[in-house]
Design an enzyme around this catalytic site. Structure first.
Site, PDB file in Angstrom:
ATOM      1  N   GLU A   7      -5.151  31.274  16.060  1.00 34.57           N
ATOM      2  CA  GLU A   7      -3.815  31.572  15.535  1.00 34.57           C
ATOM      3  C   GLU A   7      -2.957  32.169  16.650  1.00 34.57           C
ATOM      4  OE1 GLU A   7      -1.852  33.848  11.681  1.00 34.57           O
ATOM      5  OE2 GLU A   7      -4.013  33.893  11.986  1.00 34.57           O
TER       6      GLU A   7
ATOM      7  N   HIS B  86       1.241  39.254  25.650  1.00 32.61           N
ATOM      8  CA  HIS B  86       2.399  38.814  24.877  1.00 32.61           C
ATOM      9  C   HIS B  86       3.460  39.914  24.941  1.00 32.61           C
ATOM     10  CE1 HIS B  86       4.624  36.654  21.839  1.00 32.61           C
ATOM     11  NE2 HIS B  86       4.813  37.788  21.209  1.00 32.61           N
TER      12      HIS B  86
ATOM     13  N   THR C  36      -7.214  33.934  19.697  1.00 35.19           N
ATOM     14  CA  THR C  36      -7.851  33.211  18.596  1.00 35.19           C
ATOM     15  C   THR C  36      -7.031  31.941  18.354  1.00 35.19           C
ATOM     16  OG1 THR C  36      -6.508  34.322  16.932  1.00 35.19           O
ATOM     17  CG2 THR C  36      -8.618  35.356  17.494  1.00 35.19           C
TER      18      THR C  36
HETATM   19  C1  GRF Z   1       5.500  37.605  30.471  1.00 39.05           C
HETATM   20  O1  GRF Z   1       6.520  38.355  29.852  1.00 39.05           O
HETATM   21  C2  GRF Z   1       4.357  37.385  29.510  1.00 39.05           C
HETATM   22  O2  GRF Z   1       4.158  38.440  28.628  1.00 39.05           O
HETATM   23  C3  GRF Z   1       4.843  36.176  28.756  1.00 39.05           C
HETATM   24  O3  GRF Z   1       5.482  35.376  29.726  1.00 39.05           O
HETATM   25  C4  GRF Z   1       5.945  36.193  30.795  1.00 39.05           C
HETATM   26  C5  GRF Z   1       5.313  35.644  32.032  1.00 39.05           C
HETATM   27  O4  GRF Z   1       5.766  36.235  33.186  1.00 39.05           O
HETATM   28  N1  GRF Z   1       3.754  35.542  28.071  1.00 39.05           N
HETATM   29  P1  GRF Z   1       5.007  35.967  34.565  1.00 39.05           P
HETATM   30  O5  GRF Z   1       4.864  34.451  34.735  1.00 39.05           O
HETATM   31  O6  GRF Z   1       3.683  36.660  34.526  1.00 39.05           O
HETATM   32  O7  GRF Z   1       5.934  36.525  35.620  1.00 39.05           O
END
Ligand code: GRF
Length: 205
Positions: A151, A117, A149
């Site tokens: 959540e 994330h 999880t």
């Molecule tokens: C990344 O910033 C990831 O943290 C978020 O979505 C973006 C995906 O980028 N969940 P990619 O598809 O891996 O280039």
């Protein structure tokens, strides 16, 4: 063989970083592990081409195809699980997979489902993390690898990377800075899990 299944929705740069690291570090020999499939909910996800070029099985389960069902989310997740389970995964890795998963899905992969994330959780779960960090006046931002999880964007933190928020940053410039760190911490977190343990670590650059 410990199979890794990666779920994507778009560019797949985190997936590509994991695949490249698996090859460079010879995870097959080191951990008896391989990326065995890349699955997308979008047929036009750019990362699918990269996976194919690297000899990895790909599949598309389009969530829109389930819209008419009485319980579309459950139906989509059931189809996704069926596809994933063909690979008997040791790890299921969410890499820019833009779907909220049902509690049933999360329970099915408990202990082997991880996500990245683009914020320093527990700050800024959800969408538009970079814009929100800039608006809040944060001096630092970053990314978090965590267990999944039921959540959204919660669960045990496995790795984090920190970057500065610089004067004049836009959501795009900050996202690009964070993404370069994602490409380092995500493959490392996967390798640590394959290695059987997890070294508690905060990376700061
Ligand atoms: C990344 O910033 C990831 O943290 C978020 O979505 C973006 C995906 O980028 N969940 P990619 O598809 O891996 O280039």
């Amino acid at each position: 063989m410990k199979n890794i299944v990666i779920l994507i929705s778009g560019g797949g740069s985190n997936m590509a970083a994991i695949v490249r690291t698996a090859q460079a570090q010879n995870w097959a020999k080191q951990f008896n592990a391989q990326v065995s499939a890349v699955i997308s909910n979008k047929a036009d996800a750019k990362g699918l081409a990269f996976a194919k070029e690297h000899g990895i099985d790909t599949a598309v389960i389009d969530h829109k195809a389930f819209a008419d069902q009485p319980q579309p989310r459950e139906a989509f997740d059931a189809a996704l699980m069926k596809e994933i389970d063909q690979h008997q995964p040791h790890l299921v890795v969410l890499a820019g997979f833009m779907r909220i998963l049902t509690p049933g899905f999360v329970a099915h992969y408990e202990g082997r489902l991880i996500n990245i994330h683009p914020s320093l959780l527990p700050a800024f779960p959800g969408l538009h993390t970079h814009e929100r960090a800039i608006k809040a006046g944060c001096k630092f931002a970053g990314a978090t690898v965590h267990r999944v999880t039921a959540e959204l964007d919660h669960g045990e933190i496995l790795a984090q990377a920190v970057v500065p928020v610089l004067p004049g940053d836009t959501a795009d410039t900050l996202a690009a800075r964070v993404l370069t760190q994602e490409h380092l911490i995500y493959p490392k977190a996967v390798a640590d899990l394959l290695d059987g343990g997890f070294k508690d670590e905060v990376q700061q650059r």
